[in-house]
Design an enzyme around this catalytic site. Structure first.
Site, PDB file in Angstrom:
ATOM      1  N   ARG A  29      35.766  20.709  39.431  1.00  0.00           N
ATOM      2  CA  ARG A  29      36.327  22.065  39.480  1.00  0.00           C
ATOM      3  C   ARG A  29      37.841  22.067  39.656  1.00  0.00           C
ATOM      4  NH1 ARG A  29      33.427  24.680  43.814  1.00  0.00           N
ATOM      5  NH2 ARG A  29      35.223  24.289  45.123  1.00  0.00           N
ATOM      6  N   TYR A  77      49.276  45.184  30.649  1.00  0.00           N
ATOM      7  CA  TYR A  77      47.925  45.013  30.099  1.00  0.00           C
ATOM      8  C   TYR A  77      46.940  45.757  31.019  1.00  0.00           C
ATOM      9  CZ  TYR A  77      43.771  42.169  28.843  1.00  0.00           C
ATOM     10  OH  TYR A  77      42.535  41.723  28.457  1.00  0.00           O
ATOM     11  N   ASP A 122      53.928  38.025  32.599  1.00  0.00           N
ATOM     12  CA  ASP A 122      52.930  37.742  31.563  1.00  0.00           C
ATOM     13  C   ASP A 122      53.737  37.466  30.292  1.00  0.00           C
ATOM     14  OD1 ASP A 122      51.129  37.901  29.446  1.00  0.00           O
ATOM     15  OD2 ASP A 122      49.854  39.366  30.461  1.00  0.00           O
ATOM     16  N   LYS A 138      45.420  33.434  23.345  1.00  0.00           N
ATOM     17  CA  LYS A 138      46.105  34.012  22.175  1.00  0.00           C
ATOM     18  C   LYS A 138      46.776  32.903  21.355  1.00  0.00           C
ATOM     19  CE  LYS A 138      45.044  37.746  24.494  1.00  0.00           C
ATOM     20  NZ  LYS A 138      43.703  38.267  24.407  1.00  0.00           N
TER      21      LYS A 138
HETATM   22  C1  LIG Z   1      49.156  40.648  27.350  1.00  0.00           C
HETATM   23  C2  LIG Z   1      47.826  40.097  27.735  1.00  0.00           C
HETATM   24  N1  LIG Z   1      47.711  39.447  28.882  1.00  0.00           N
HETATM   25  C3  LIG Z   1      46.538  38.936  29.289  1.00  0.00           C
HETATM   26  C4  LIG Z   1      45.399  39.077  28.543  1.00  0.00           C
HETATM   27  C5  LIG Z   1      44.099  38.541  29.059  1.00  0.00           C
HETATM   28  O1  LIG Z   1      43.743  37.374  28.418  1.00  0.00           O
HETATM   29  P1  LIG Z   1      42.216  36.914  28.324  1.00  0.00           P
HETATM   30  O2  LIG Z   1      41.581  37.794  27.291  1.00  0.00           O
HETATM   31  O3  LIG Z   1      42.297  35.476  27.954  1.00  0.00           O
HETATM   32  O4  LIG Z   1      41.607  37.116  29.673  1.00  0.00           O
HETATM   33  C6  LIG Z   1      45.463  39.741  27.320  1.00  0.00           C
HETATM   34  C7  LIG Z   1      44.246  39.892  26.488  1.00  0.00           C
HETATM   35  O5  LIG Z   1      44.195  40.659  25.560  1.00  0.00           O
HETATM   36  C8  LIG Z   1      46.717  40.271  26.908  1.00  0.00           C
HETATM   37  O6  LIG Z   1      46.825  40.948  25.757  1.00  0.00           O
END
Ligand SMILES: Cc1ncc(COP(=O)(O)O)c(C=O)c1O
Length: 392
Positions: free
Chosen positions: A57, A110, A182, A207
């Site tokens: 883990r 987000y 982010d 992504k």
């Molecule tokens: C800007 C942004 N941050 C974080 C995330 C979250 O990522 P995950 O889908 O891998 O949890 C997303 C997902 O769409 C996103 O668009």
């Protein structure tokens, strides 16, 4: 790797063929139990919880391969991989806040980031204020004596406000507040958070790092041992971990990320410019366009623009939008982005806003520009606009 340029780092970081029979890619270790040769080694390992391998883990060499590559790419101190982008965000925030603390989050963030702040942190006595993403150094007025962290997301991944990251992080640093960004939209290729004074850079590696829409992954890159330990401890306490095959896919995705991003950028800019000429479109939200309100900040701080943008359509009803989108040939309807394929999805930012109401008159549509031939993509969008205008 820190002295090499980014494309070289992407190609080589996190792998060591000479210690692996000359095989180019790092092996995929599947592990829960990791055996110790004797009690002394087991006890020694407990004294070094942030190094080496003691239980699946906490990571294996497959985890390290990906984490080291991201660290080299970001120019950070150490990274921690987790199983999704949202897990990376929640761990990065949760590691630093305590009951009674105050958190600042951009109103453009987000939406699941905001839901975590409201529904989880709120339950534990952490208060969140949603600030205008374009506030810049004015953030200082919102910092209270209990403000522990400022979250940034630039540009906002639905509405594309570009933040004055250096101004916000300098203000935060003066006031002893931790900053986390982010950085998923830009990737470390197009925005370098540590050059702008940010403490933690978080990615939904799902992504562009994975890049092929076939794995979930998150990663937090830290700028100091203290921050790394806080994040790693939070992961351990919450039971976060990343699966070996997904880690492998993420580190493999990195190898081609510069080439993919270059194409995403070229195609996205061409499409954004074309969209600006369309009578059906009220506004194109893509920071690389000179018409974008955040263009000057983007030009100052970023090294490029990725393939995600939004458009505001001139007012039309929902049925017309469905007519436009449902019959698309190449743009598919789906969440996420950053894969090789083009996506289209309507967004409703008005339902998530707290501080800065979303007042656009027409619907907001988000596009991810994939690696298809750009002329085919434009033809697909042209067909969509024809259906948008057609009487039912
Ligand atoms: C800007 C942004 N941050 C974080 C995330 C979250 O990522 P995950 O889908 O891998 O949890 C997303 C997902 O769409 C996103 O668009």
């Amino acid at each position: 790797m820190k002295n090499h340029r980014t494309k070289t780092i992407l190609t080589h970081a996190g792998r060591d063929p000479r210690s692996n029979y000359g095989i180019v890619n790092p092996p995929v270790y599947h592990a829960s139990t990791i055996l110790f040769p004797d009690i002394e080694s087991m006890e020694e390992s407990a004294k070094r919880p942030f190094d080496g391998y003691r239980y699946g883990r906490s990571g294996t060499p497959t985890t390290t391969a990906f984490e080291q590559a991201v660290t080299a790419l970001e120019g950070g101190h150490r990274s921690v991989a987790v199983s999704s982008g949202l897990a990376a965000i929640t761990v990065a925030i949760g590691a630093f806040v305590r009951a009674g603390d105050h958190l600042l989050v951009p109103d453009s963030a987000y939406p699941p980031t905001k839901a975590y702040c409201d529904k989880v942190l709120g339950r534990y006595g952490v208060e969140t204020t949603y600030y205008d993403p374009e506030i810049g150094a004015g953030i200082g007025d919102l910092i209270a004596s209990n403000t522990r962290m400022i979250v940034l997301e630039s540009p906002g991944s639905q509405t594309f406000e570009v933040q004055d990251v250096p101004a916000i992080s300098a203000t935060a640093r003066d006031r002893g507040v931790v900053t986390m960004i982010d950085n998923t939209w830009a990737t470390p290729l197009f925005f370098r958070p540590f050059d702008h004074g940010v403490d933690l850079s978080v990615h939904a590696a799902t992504k562009y790092m994975v890049g092929h829409a076939d794995a979930m992954m998150g990663v937090i890159c830290t700028n100091s041992e203290e921050h790394f330990r806080a994040v790693k401890t939070e992961c351990y306490l919450l039971g976060h971990s990343a699966g070996p095959d997904d880690l492998y896919l993420a580190q493999r995705g990195l190898r081609s990320m510069a080439a993919r991003l270059a194409q995403h950028q070229t195609s996205a800019l061409q499409i954004a410019q074309w969209l600006e000429t369309r009578p059906e479109v009220a506004q194109v939200l893509y920071p690389a366009l000179p018409s974008h309100p955040g263009h000057e900040l983007w030009k100052r701080d970023f090294h490029g623009a990725s393939g995600l943008m939004s458009i505001v359509l001139k007012p039309v009803d929902a049925a017309a939008v469905a007519r436009m989108i449902d019959e698309m040939d190449l743009f598919s309807i789906g969440f996420s982005w950053g894969g090789y394929e083009s996506l289209i999805v309507p967004q409703n930012p008005e339902s998530h806003r707290r501080t800065v109401p979303w007042t656009a008159e027409g619907p907001l549509i988000r596009l991810h520009i994939g690696l298809e031939d750009v002329d085919d993509l434009i033809e697909d969008l042209e067909g969509g606009f024809t259906r948008l205008k057609a009487a039912p």
